[in-house]
Design a protein around this motif. Structure first.
Motif, mmCIF file in Angstrom:
data_model
loop_
_atom_site.group_PDB
_atom_site.id
_atom_site.type_symbol
_atom_site.label_atom_id
_atom_site.label_comp_id
_atom_site.label_asym_id
_atom_site.label_seq_id
_atom_site.Cartn_x
_atom_site.Cartn_y
_atom_site.Cartn_z
ATOM 1 N N VAL A 170 -1.882 2.635 7.339
ATOM 2 C CA VAL A 170 -2.373 1.570 6.467
ATOM 3 C C VAL A 170 -3.214 0.633 7.329
ATOM 4 C CG1 VAL A 170 -1.741 -0.376 5.014
ATOM 5 C CG2 VAL A 170 -0.341 1.689 4.981
ATOM 6 N N ASN A 198 2.528 1.565 -3.462
ATOM 7 C CA ASN A 198 1.561 2.056 -4.434
ATOM 8 C C ASN A 198 1.485 3.581 -4.396
ATOM 9 O OD1 ASN A 198 -1.017 2.036 -6.115
ATOM 10 N ND2 ASN A 198 -1.764 2.848 -4.172
ATOM 11 N N ALA A 246 -6.889 -2.026 -1.852
ATOM 12 C CA ALA A 246 -6.228 -2.980 -2.740
ATOM 13 C C ALA A 246 -6.438 -4.408 -2.277
ATOM 14 C CB ALA A 246 -4.737 -2.683 -2.807
ATOM 15 N N VAL A 258 -0.305 -6.680 -5.688
ATOM 16 C CA VAL A 258 -1.633 -6.074 -5.797
ATOM 17 C C VAL A 258 -2.270 -6.562 -7.097
ATOM 18 C CG1 VAL A 258 -2.902 -3.911 -6.064
ATOM 19 C CG2 VAL A 258 -0.966 -4.028 -4.477
ATOM 20 N N GLY A 286 -6.022 -4.186 1.714
ATOM 21 C CA GLY A 286 -5.359 -3.031 2.305
ATOM 22 C C GLY A 286 -6.132 -1.757 2.024
ATOM 23 N N HIS A 287 -6.015 -0.801 2.945
ATOM 24 C CA HIS A 287 -6.698 0.497 2.833
ATOM 25 C C HIS A 287 -5.711 1.564 3.275
ATOM 26 C CE1 HIS A 287 -8.872 3.874 4.722
ATOM 27 N NE2 HIS A 287 -9.848 3.615 3.893
ATOM 28 N N LEU A 288 -5.600 2.634 2.464
ATOM 29 C CA LEU A 288 -4.738 3.747 2.827
ATOM 30 C C LEU A 288 -5.384 5.047 2.367
ATOM 31 C CD1 LEU A 288 -2.087 4.891 3.974
ATOM 32 C CD2 LEU A 288 -1.052 4.515 1.719
ATOM 33 N N MET A 329 0.833 -1.207 0.000
ATOM 34 C CA MET A 329 0.000 0.000 0.000
ATOM 35 C C MET A 329 0.867 1.255 0.000
ATOM 36 S SD MET A 329 -3.049 -1.131 -0.235
ATOM 37 C CE MET A 329 -3.908 0.425 -0.096
ATOM 38 N N ASP A 360 -7.268 4.580 -1.084
ATOM 39 C CA ASP A 360 -6.956 3.452 -1.954
ATOM 40 C C ASP A 360 -7.312 2.176 -1.202
ATOM 41 O OD1 ASP A 360 -5.899 5.045 -3.973
ATOM 42 O OD2 ASP A 360 -3.840 4.858 -3.234
ATOM 43 N N LEU A 366 -6.897 -2.633 -7.519
ATOM 44 C CA LEU A 366 -6.707 -1.395 -6.773
ATOM 45 C C LEU A 366 -7.861 -0.463 -7.100
ATOM 46 C CD1 LEU A 366 -4.895 0.509 -5.048
ATOM 47 C CD2 LEU A 366 -3.805 1.191 -7.197
#
Length: 118
Positions: free
Chosen positions: A73, A11, A101, A108, A80-82, A8, A99, A111
């Motif tokens: 994160v 990315n 993913a 990833v 995953g989340h950011l 994350m 984001d 996304l």
């Protein structure tokens, strides 16, 4: 193998924040599956080349802007989340988003980027 949290951050900071074409391409190869799907409000980009073009286009139209994480994160197994902010370096952001993913086998595969209302 990279963790979901590492992917994350890569990315955001090594791909979408990277203005050097060679470094960005190397980060894309290390971060995403070859058939990655990237979806944002403008459409869907599939594969490394389309994702690279998306990141480059965004940076090219926003000189002097940078992405910064806007919180930690968050990870739930393979998801995953950011949250992020984007704007002129050293100034308040002009846009925020998140984001999300999906990660499989250390890369990833999907996304999703959502832009938050101002």
């Amino acid at each position: 193998m990279a963790t979901v949290a590492e992917l994350m951050r890569a990315n955001l900071l090594e791909v979408f924040n990277e203005r050097d074409d060679d470094r960005r391409a190397k980060a894309i190869a290390a971060t995403y599956a070859t058939d990655v799907e990237f979806a944002d409000p403008e459409g869907v980009a599939t594969g490394h080349d389309e994702l690279n073009a998306k990141a480059k286009g965004l940076l090219d139209q926003s000189p002097g802007f940078v992405f910064v994480p806007d919180g930690p994160v968050l990870v739930n197994h393979d998801l995953g989340h950011l949250a992020w902010a984007f704007g002129p370096e050293g100034a308040p952001p002009v846009v925020r988003g998140i984001d999300v993913a999906l990660v499989e086998d250390g890369l990833v595969t999907k996304l999703y980027t959502m832009v938050l209302p101002a």
